[in-house]
Design a protein around this motif. Structure first.
Motif, PDB file in Angstrom:
ATOM      1  N   ILE A  99      21.658  67.901  34.418  1.00 53.93           N
ATOM      2  CA  ILE A  99      21.126  66.742  35.146  1.00 53.93           C
ATOM      3  C   ILE A  99      19.599  66.709  34.958  1.00 53.93           C
ATOM      4  CG2 ILE A  99      20.724  65.722  37.442  1.00 53.93           C
ATOM      5  CD1 ILE A  99      23.414  66.943  38.306  1.00 53.93           C
ATOM      6  N   LEU A 100      18.816  65.982  34.647  1.00 54.73           N
ATOM      7  CA  LEU A 100      17.673  65.754  34.289  1.00 54.73           C
ATOM      8  C   LEU A 100      16.859  64.443  34.905  1.00 54.73           C
ATOM      9  CD1 LEU A 100      17.758  66.306  30.296  1.00 54.73           C
ATOM     10  CD2 LEU A 100      17.041  68.115  32.207  1.00 54.73           C
ATOM     11  N   ASN A 101      15.766  64.464  35.277  1.00 53.46           N
ATOM     12  CA  ASN A 101      14.843  63.471  35.872  1.00 53.46           C
ATOM     13  C   ASN A 101      13.802  63.177  34.755  1.00 53.46           C
ATOM     14  OD1 ASN A 101      16.028  63.413  38.341  1.00 53.46           O
ATOM     15  ND2 ASN A 101      14.605  65.121  39.143  1.00 53.46           N
ATOM     16  N   ALA A 102      13.962  61.749  34.665  1.00 56.68           N
ATOM     17  CA  ALA A 102      12.943  61.175  33.508  1.00 56.68           C
ATOM     18  C   ALA A 102      12.106  60.388  34.174  1.00 56.68           C
ATOM     19  CB  ALA A 102      13.753  60.720  32.372  1.00 56.68           C
ATOM     20  N   THR A 103      10.992  60.037  33.627  1.00 57.03           N
ATOM     21  CA  THR A 103       9.691  59.213  34.308  1.00 57.03           C
ATOM     22  C   THR A 103       9.260  58.438  33.090  1.00 57.03           C
ATOM     23  OG1 THR A 103       7.928  60.876  33.958  1.00 57.03           O
ATOM     24  CG2 THR A 103       9.220  60.652  36.337  1.00 57.03           C
ATOM     25  N   ALA A 104       8.937  57.154  33.300  1.00 55.91           N
ATOM     26  CA  ALA A 104       8.599  56.066  32.303  1.00 55.91           C
ATOM     27  C   ALA A 104       6.935  56.650  31.820  1.00 55.91           C
ATOM     28  CB  ALA A 104       8.609  54.941  32.972  1.00 55.91           C
ATOM     29  N   ASP A 105       6.537  56.494  30.750  1.00 53.57           N
ATOM     30  CA  ASP A 105       5.204  56.731  30.397  1.00 53.57           C
ATOM     31  C   ASP A 105       4.254  55.818  30.890  1.00 53.57           C
ATOM     32  OD1 ASP A 105       5.957  58.764  28.734  1.00 53.57           O
ATOM     33  OD2 ASP A 105       6.103  57.507  27.157  1.00 53.57           O
ATOM     34  N   LYS A 106       4.694  54.624  31.243  1.00 60.10           N
ATOM     35  CA  LYS A 106       3.925  53.439  31.803  1.00 60.10           C
ATOM     36  C   LYS A 106       4.883  52.573  32.839  1.00 60.10           C
ATOM     37  CE  LYS A 106       1.004  53.010  27.662  1.00 60.10           C
ATOM     38  NZ  LYS A 106       0.405  51.941  26.718  1.00 60.10           N
ATOM     39  N   GLU A 107       4.233  52.195  33.817  1.00 56.25           N
ATOM     40  CA  GLU A 107       4.805  50.963  34.564  1.00 56.25           C
ATOM     41  C   GLU A 107       4.041  49.852  34.718  1.00 56.25           C
ATOM     42  OE1 GLU A 107       6.058  52.950  38.199  1.00 56.25           O
ATOM     43  OE2 GLU A 107       6.818  54.721  37.467  1.00 56.25           O
ATOM     44  N   ALA A 108       4.888  48.827  35.132  1.00 50.93           N
ATOM     45  CA  ALA A 108       4.087  47.550  35.224  1.00 50.93           C
ATOM     46  C   ALA A 108       4.813  46.708  36.392  1.00 50.93           C
ATOM     47  CB  ALA A 108       3.850  46.764  33.808  1.00 50.93           C
ATOM     48  N   LEU A 109       4.153  46.031  37.110  1.00 46.78           N
ATOM     49  CA  LEU A 109       4.729  45.124  38.008  1.00 46.78           C
ATOM     50  C   LEU A 109       4.749  43.801  37.332  1.00 46.78           C
ATOM     51  CD1 LEU A 109       6.010  44.474  40.803  1.00 46.78           C
ATOM     52  CD2 LEU A 109       3.784  43.984  41.667  1.00 46.78           C
ATOM     53  N   LEU A 110       5.893  43.212  37.041  1.00 50.99           N
ATOM     54  CA  LEU A 110       5.980  42.079  36.265  1.00 50.99           C
ATOM     55  C   LEU A 110       6.693  40.738  36.908  1.00 50.99           C
ATOM     56  CD1 LEU A 110       7.673  43.430  32.985  1.00 50.99           C
ATOM     57  CD2 LEU A 110       5.552  43.184  33.300  1.00 50.99           C
ATOM     58  N   SER A 111       5.916  39.704  36.617  1.00 52.70           N
ATOM     59  CA  SER A 111       6.431  38.420  37.303  1.00 52.70           C
ATOM     60  C   SER A 111       6.033  37.270  36.395  1.00 52.70           C
ATOM     61  CB  SER A 111       5.781  38.236  38.581  1.00 52.70           C
ATOM     62  OG  SER A 111       4.440  38.167  38.437  1.00 52.70           O
ATOM     63  N   THR A 112       6.916  36.075  36.483  1.00 60.54           N
ATOM     64  CA  THR A 112       6.322  34.869  35.521  1.00 60.54           C
ATOM     65  C   THR A 112       5.274  34.184  36.413  1.00 60.54           C
ATOM     66  OG1 THR A 112       7.970  33.635  36.918  1.00 60.54           O
ATOM     67  CG2 THR A 112       8.644  34.732  34.826  1.00 60.54           C
ATOM     68  N   SER A 113       4.452  33.655  35.589  1.00 56.42           N
ATOM     69  CA  SER A 113       3.572  32.642  36.330  1.00 56.42           C
ATOM     70  C   SER A 113       3.847  31.300  36.801  1.00 56.42           C
ATOM     71  CB  SER A 113       2.126  32.477  35.356  1.00 56.42           C
ATOM     72  OG  SER A 113       2.603  31.896  34.229  1.00 56.42           O
ATOM     73  N   ILE A 114       5.201  30.994  36.372  1.00 57.82           N
ATOM     74  CA  ILE A 114       5.792  29.703  37.037  1.00 57.82           C
ATOM     75  C   ILE A 114       6.960  30.120  37.828  1.00 57.82           C
ATOM     76  CG2 ILE A 114       4.567  28.302  35.431  1.00 57.82           C
ATOM     77  CD1 ILE A 114       7.190  28.025  33.906  1.00 57.82           C
ATOM     78  N   SER A 115       7.526  29.229  38.568  1.00 60.13           N
ATOM     79  CA  SER A 115       8.724  29.552  39.200  1.00 60.13           C
ATOM     80  C   SER A 115       9.805  28.605  38.676  1.00 60.13           C
ATOM     81  CB  SER A 115       8.530  29.019  40.683  1.00 60.13           C
ATOM     82  OG  SER A 115       8.442  27.663  40.954  1.00 60.13           O
ATOM     83  N   GLY A 116      11.038  29.068  38.639  1.00 64.73           N
ATOM     84  CA  GLY A 116      12.222  28.623  38.012  1.00 64.73           C
ATOM     85  C   GLY A 116      13.330  29.122  38.385  1.00 64.73           C
ATOM     86  N   VAL A 117      14.558  28.561  37.848  1.00 59.82           N
ATOM     87  CA  VAL A 117      16.069  29.065  37.588  1.00 59.82           C
ATOM     88  C   VAL A 117      15.841  30.022  36.572  1.00 59.82           C
ATOM     89  CG1 VAL A 117      18.239  28.821  37.702  1.00 59.82           C
ATOM     90  CG2 VAL A 117      16.662  27.074  38.957  1.00 59.82           C
TER      91      VAL A 117
END
Length: 144
Positions: A23-41
């Motif tokens: 069992i290993l724990n891995a972490t990401a090199d980079k993280e980002a909070l992502l979202s679109t600049s417009i809303s939609g389905v």
């Protein structure tokens, strides 16, 4: 003596094992909070949580069918406006040859009509660029 034989037997079995589970724990090199600049389905999720992605890869696609059709209409309108401008230019050129036979008001009206058509073309081109930008924002891409 039993402990030595048991230890040797355990060590021998461990060395002959085909698979080792851990069992290993891995972490990401980079993280980002992502979202679109417009809303939609959401139309499609292109990746699963935890998937490896490359920079620029599409992660999510919003439904942009209405925007796409609107863009098609704007492009068709632009073609119409260009044809109207072409006609207005030809007409002005034709009347320029007989400018002395026209009243100043009639000639100015033809010139004004041509300028309005040109302005309408520029506005239609800006509308198309705006709609293309909106359509591109329906895709959420990996930042890195």
């Amino acid at each position: 003596m039993k402990k030595i034989i048991l230890g040797t037997l355990t060590l021998t079995l461990a060395l002959q094992a085909q698979s080792v589970y851990a069992i290993l724990n891995a972490t990401a090199d980079k993280e980002a909070l992502l979202s679109t600049s417009i809303s939609g389905v959401v139309k499609a999720m292109k990746v699963d949580v935890g998937s490896r992605v490359k920079k620029g890869e599409v992660l999510l696609e919003l439904d942009g069918d209405d925007l796409s059709r609107s863009l098609d209409v704007a492009k068709a309108d632009l073609l119409t406006l260009k044809e109207q401008y072409r006609f207005a230019s030809v007409q002005l050129e034709r009347y320029t040859k007989v400018k002395d036979l026209l009243s100043k008001e009639e000639y100015d009206k033809l010139e004004h009509d041509k300028n309005l058509k040109y302005s309408a073309i520029k506005q239609a081109e800006a509308t198309i660029a705006y709609k293309e930008t909106l359509l591109s924002k329906t895709l959420l891409k990996a930042p890195f």
